[in-house]
Write a protein that holds these residues in place. Structure first.
Motif, PDB file in Angstrom:
ATOM      1  N   SER A   1       0.834  -1.205   0.000  1.00  0.00           N
ATOM      2  CA  SER A   1       0.000   0.000   0.000  1.00  0.00           C
ATOM      3  C   SER A   1       0.870   1.256   0.000  1.00  0.00           C
ATOM      4  O   SER A   1       0.635   2.183  -0.777  1.00  0.00           O
ATOM      5  CB  SER A   1      -0.912  -0.012   1.220  1.00  0.00           C
ATOM      6  OG  SER A   1      -1.617   1.193   1.320  1.00  0.00           O
ATOM      7  N   ARG A   2       1.866   1.264   0.863  1.00  0.00           N
ATOM      8  CA  ARG A   2       2.731   2.444   0.983  1.00  0.00           C
ATOM      9  C   ARG A   2       3.554   2.652  -0.289  1.00  0.00           C
ATOM     10  O   ARG A   2       3.612   3.747  -0.834  1.00  0.00           O
ATOM     11  CB  ARG A   2       3.649   2.270   2.198  1.00  0.00           C
ATOM     12  CG  ARG A   2       4.578   3.419   2.480  1.00  0.00           C
ATOM     13  CD  ARG A   2       5.409   3.198   3.748  1.00  0.00           C
ATOM     14  NE  ARG A   2       6.121   1.921   3.754  1.00  0.00           N
ATOM     15  CZ  ARG A   2       5.798   0.869   4.526  1.00  0.00           C
ATOM     16  NH1 ARG A   2       4.776   0.940   5.343  1.00  0.00           N
ATOM     17  NH2 ARG A   2       6.495  -0.244   4.479  1.00  0.00           N
TER      18      ARG A   2
ATOM     19  N   GLN B   1       1.462   3.326  -3.814  1.00  0.00           N
ATOM     20  CA  GLN B   1       0.730   4.574  -4.004  1.00  0.00           C
ATOM     21  C   GLN B   1       1.312   5.381  -5.166  1.00  0.00           C
ATOM     22  O   GLN B   1       0.577   5.896  -5.999  1.00  0.00           O
ATOM     23  CB  GLN B   1       0.741   5.398  -2.716  1.00  0.00           C
ATOM     24  CG  GLN B   1      -0.030   6.699  -2.793  1.00  0.00           C
ATOM     25  CD  GLN B   1      -1.529   6.490  -2.936  1.00  0.00           C
ATOM     26  OE1 GLN B   1      -2.086   5.546  -2.390  1.00  0.00           O
ATOM     27  NE2 GLN B   1      -2.173   7.370  -3.666  1.00  0.00           N
TER      28      GLN B   1
ATOM     29  N   GLU C   1      -0.628   6.340  -8.628  1.00  0.00           N
ATOM     30  CA  GLU C   1      -0.790   7.723  -9.088  1.00  0.00           C
ATOM     31  C   GLU C   1      -0.329   7.862 -10.530  1.00  0.00           C
ATOM     32  O   GLU C   1      -0.921   8.605 -11.311  1.00  0.00           O
ATOM     33  CB  GLU C   1      -0.019   8.685  -8.170  1.00  0.00           C
ATOM     34  CG  GLU C   1      -0.676   8.860  -6.816  1.00  0.00           C
ATOM     35  CD  GLU C   1       0.162   9.681  -5.852  1.00  0.00           C
ATOM     36  OE1 GLU C   1       1.234  10.197  -6.244  1.00  0.00           O
ATOM     37  OE2 GLU C   1      -0.250   9.794  -4.686  1.00  0.00           O
TER      38      GLU C   1
ATOM     39  N   GLU D   1      -4.473  11.679  -8.013  1.00  0.00           N
ATOM     40  CA  GLU D   1      -4.112  11.231  -6.667  1.00  0.00           C
ATOM     41  C   GLU D   1      -5.315  10.679  -5.888  1.00  0.00           C
ATOM     42  O   GLU D   1      -5.215   9.653  -5.221  1.00  0.00           O
ATOM     43  CB  GLU D   1      -3.472  12.387  -5.889  1.00  0.00           C
ATOM     44  CG  GLU D   1      -2.968  11.964  -4.527  1.00  0.00           C
ATOM     45  CD  GLU D   1      -2.321  13.108  -3.774  1.00  0.00           C
ATOM     46  OE1 GLU D   1      -2.137  12.947  -2.555  1.00  0.00           O
ATOM     47  OE2 GLU D   1      -2.012  14.151  -4.381  1.00  0.00           O
TER      48      GLU D   1
ATOM     49  N   ARG E   1      -5.607   6.861  -4.468  1.00  0.00           N
ATOM     50  CA  ARG E   1      -5.798   6.512  -3.045  1.00  0.00           C
ATOM     51  C   ARG E   1      -6.994   5.591  -2.864  1.00  0.00           C
ATOM     52  O   ARG E   1      -6.950   4.627  -2.091  1.00  0.00           O
ATOM     53  CB  ARG E   1      -5.980   7.782  -2.208  1.00  0.00           C
ATOM     54  CG  ARG E   1      -4.699   8.458  -1.833  1.00  0.00           C
ATOM     55  CD  ARG E   1      -4.863   9.483  -0.716  1.00  0.00           C
ATOM     56  NE  ARG E   1      -6.054  10.305  -0.822  1.00  0.00           N
ATOM     57  CZ  ARG E   1      -6.109  11.504  -1.415  1.00  0.00           C
ATOM     58  NH1 ARG E   1      -5.023  12.015  -1.939  1.00  0.00           N
ATOM     59  NH2 ARG E   1      -7.236  12.182  -1.470  1.00  0.00           N
TER      60      ARG E   1
ATOM     61  N   ASN F   1      -6.106   2.174  -4.164  1.00  0.00           N
ATOM     62  CA  ASN F   1      -5.156   1.576  -3.230  1.00  0.00           C
ATOM     63  C   ASN F   1      -5.894   0.981  -2.025  1.00  0.00           C
ATOM     64  O   ASN F   1      -5.610  -0.145  -1.602  1.00  0.00           O
ATOM     65  CB  ASN F   1      -4.135   2.625  -2.783  1.00  0.00           C
ATOM     66  CG  ASN F   1      -2.896   2.005  -2.183  1.00  0.00           C
ATOM     67  OD1 ASN F   1      -2.695   0.797  -2.220  1.00  0.00           O
ATOM     68  ND2 ASN F   1      -2.052   2.845  -1.626  1.00  0.00           N
ATOM     69  N   SER F   2      -6.845   1.714  -1.487  1.00  0.00           N
ATOM     70  CA  SER F   2      -7.624   1.207  -0.348  1.00  0.00           C
ATOM     71  C   SER F   2      -8.429  -0.031  -0.735  1.00  0.00           C
ATOM     72  O   SER F   2      -8.485  -1.004   0.024  1.00  0.00           O
ATOM     73  CB  SER F   2      -8.567   2.285   0.173  1.00  0.00           C
ATOM     74  OG  SER F   2      -7.837   3.362   0.690  1.00  0.00           O
TER      75      SER F   2
END
Length: 184
Positions: A36-37, A40, A44, A50, A54, A57-58
């Motif tokens: 996840s980190r 990102q 993007e 962005e 996000r 990603n979630s």
């Protein structure tokens, strides 16, 4: 005596399950946070927005947890008795190895799918074709008696420096008007 032996088997198997769950859930959480980190930035780039990156990603993290933890719980069951600590370690390593393979497969599937989406999006945004044309298509043949303007099917071909290819731009030597005054 038989009851004591059965109790020992249950203890080894229970400890195997506890260790399996702790390691598998810990690995799942660690890998999900790392992906996840670090993913990102990739998302993007893929989505070029962005907020959308996000959100995706979630969603990917939730799906990752559901798939992997579902697999961990389904694969936890071991129907055979576990007679020794070494047998428990072998089963534990097999189960954790399978969890790691599932984690890796999910990761590579996600990267492949997102990379493909990114390529398609960039292709759609491109203003020019991906490859420049490298030649001409052959002229279709025409039936006898029909005339095509600018084509020479089956007839005499024009002569000159470039009979079939494109003509160079600009004045051609020996063709057209010249700046030389006529001689008398």
């Amino acid at each position: 005596m038989n009851t004591f032996k059965k109790g020992v088997h249950m203890d080894i198997k229970v400890w195997m399950y506890v260790i399996y769950l702790a390691v598998s859930v810990g690995l799942t959480i660690w890998v999900a946070r790392a992906l996840s980190r670090n993913g990102q930035v990739f998302l993007e780039e893929v989505f070029a927005e962005e907020r959308l990156a996000r959100a995706v990603n979630s969603l990917l993290v939730v799906g990752f947890y559901l798939l992997n933890l579902g697999y961990v719980t389904v694969a936890m069951k071991h129907p055979d008795p576990v007679d020794s600590t070494s047998q428990a370690m072998e089963e534990l390593s097999l189960k954790i190895g399978l969890v790691l393979l599932v984690l890796g497969a999910l990761h590579f599937f996600n990267v492949f799918a997102l990379g493909r989406y990114r390529r398609n999006r960039l292709r759609q945004l491109a203003t020019h074709p991906p490859l420049a044309p490298i030649g001409r298509l052959p002229m279709p043949s025409t039936p006898p008696g029909s005339h095509m303007v600018g084509a020479y099917p089956g007839g005499p071909q024009p002569t000159g420096a470039h009979p079939a290819g494109p003509q160079p731009a600009g004045p051609q030597p020996g063709v057209g008007p010249t700046n030389n005054p006529p001689t008398r």
